[in-house]
Design an enzyme around this catalytic site. Structure first.
Site, PDB file in Angstrom:
ATOM      1  N   CYS A   1       0.646  -0.995   0.589  1.00  0.00           N
ATOM      2  CA  CYS A   1       0.149  -0.402  -0.021  1.00  0.00           C
ATOM      3  C   CYS A   1       0.724   1.478   0.138  1.00  0.00           C
ATOM      4  O   CYS A   1       1.550   1.315   1.107  1.00  0.00           O
ATOM      5  CB  CYS A   1      -1.216   0.065   1.317  1.00  0.00           C
ATOM      6  SG  CYS A   1      -1.341  -1.328   2.613  1.00  0.00           S
TER       7      CYS A   1
ATOM      8  N   GLU B   1      -7.456   9.255   1.151  1.00  0.00           N
ATOM      9  CA  GLU B   1      -7.271   8.505   0.046  1.00  0.00           C
ATOM     10  C   GLU B   1      -7.819   8.302  -1.117  1.00  0.00           C
ATOM     11  O   GLU B   1      -9.233   7.950  -0.232  1.00  0.00           O
ATOM     12  CB  GLU B   1      -5.903   7.619   0.125  1.00  0.00           C
ATOM     13  CG  GLU B   1      -4.784   7.801   1.274  1.00  0.00           C
ATOM     14  CD  GLU B   1      -4.024   6.537   1.579  1.00  0.00           C
ATOM     15  OE1 GLU B   1      -3.130   6.455   1.220  1.00  0.00           O
ATOM     16  OE2 GLU B   1      -4.483   5.361   1.575  1.00  0.00           O
TER      17      GLU B   1
END
Length: 349
Positions: free
Chosen positions: A204, A266
């Site tokens: 990630c 995000e």
């Protein structure tokens, strides 16, 4: 380490013709020598003119004014001017002290300028993570994934800025399966600024504000970033991860605080890839790795829900598990991921 010098310190008053060292102050002088050496030679400490001024004042109080006392070894300041900061690399030989470094006013005009280090979280931040927080420039986007600018990773993860300035940055989450269709998980390093030691999907991270990772066509920028970070974090060679084999499935938008200071906001690209790979995990990024099948993942989720063994899952991973993962996993095994691909929708979770 990186040392930022913003002006030539005024050290002329330190050395005079007549010795005025008082015997009772010799211990103080030794301490000051060690103090100044630590400031100059510790790893990744941002050293500015305020530090020099403070050290000069301390030395002056102890009347260090004669060359018969062993001189402190200073870097060569003569080549520096006040108009342009310079960077010097020093080999780290001493532990990083607990120290608050101020940022000069002139550095604020730089887009990658480091914010002032506070005495709490910033001062104890791991050196590698600090470098990444200050050097990496994330891509700022709006809620429709349109690029609106860029900012440091540091600023993009401050909850204060996320809430007050609504900073939203582009990210990606990779789900790598081997030929047995087992999913590779990683446990984030204890030194990670956000969500340390939590279990999450394979990788990630963020595409950076650079040409190769801003390419919109076929989401190539995000794929390039995924290939880069899988090598950085897990040591998977790039040749084992062709960019055209990353399959973008969808995008999610989420916000999640990590602690009182840090968090995530995000717009996250979800990428699948099915490859047998070799690994050499980077301990600065990854604490542990393991492959799991569906049942093992369900057991891990149950442990996280109950708090058993202190297991925690990252919030973005849990969102994907709860909304998409098992269905997509089935299609991966059947070779029909194209049936569930939806890159037009941004799921606001």
């Amino acid at each position: 380490m990186l040392l930022t010098i913003t002006r030539k310190p005024n050290l002329n008053h330190i050395y005079k013709k007549e010795p005025v060292i008082h015997p009772s102050r010799s211990i103080k002088l030794i301490i000051l020598q060690v103090f100044y050496t630590i400031l100059i030679d510790s790893s990744l400490l941002h050293f500015h003119h305020q530090t020099a001024t403070m050290a000069e004042a301390l030395i002056s109080k102890c009347s260090l004014r004669h060359s018969r006392f062993p001189k402190i070894s200073y870097p060569n300041f003569s080549s520096f001017t006040s108009s342009q900061p310079h960077l010097i690399s020093f080999k780290s030989r001493l532990p990083l002290p607990s120290f608050t470094a101020a940022v000069s006013a002139s550095s604020s005009s730089s887009p990658a300028a480091s914010p002032p280090l506070t005495a709490d979280a910033d001062s104890i931040m791991d050196a590698v993570q600090r470098r990444l927080m200050f050097e990496d420039e994330c891509i700022l986007v709006d809620a429709n994934d349109g690029v609106v600018g860029h900012d440091t990773k540091y600023n993009c993860h401050l909850m204060e800025k996320i809430e007050s300035e609504h900073l939203l940055h582009r990210a990606f989450s990779v789900f790598l399966f081997n030929s047995k269709y087992e999913l590779l998980l990683q446990q984030r390093s204890s030194t990670k600024v956000t969500f340390p030691l939590v279990w999450t999907n394979t990788c990630c991270s963020h595409p950076l504000y650079r040409e190769s990772e801003l390419i919109e066509e076929n989401h190539l920028g995000v794929r390039n970033a995924a290939q880069r970070k899988l090598f950085d974090e897990l040591g998977i060679p790039s040749e084992e991860l062709p960019v055209d084999e990353f399959i973008p499935l969808s995008r999610i938008l989420y916000k999640a605080p990590s602690d009182g200071k840090w968090g995530e906001h995000e717009l996250d690209y979800l990428l699948f890839i099915i490859r047998d790979v070799s690994m050499n995990p980077n301990p600065d990024e990854v604490a542990d790795v393991k492959y799991v099948n569906r049942e093992q993942l369900r057991e891990l989720v149950m442990k996280a829900d109950s708090g058993e063994d202190g297991v925690k899952l990252s919030p973005w991973f849990r969102l994907v598990v709860d909304h998409f993962l098992y269905k997509w996993w089935d299609h991966a095994e059947k070779g029909s991921l194209h049936e569930v691909t939806d890159m037009k929708t941004i799921h606001n979770l």
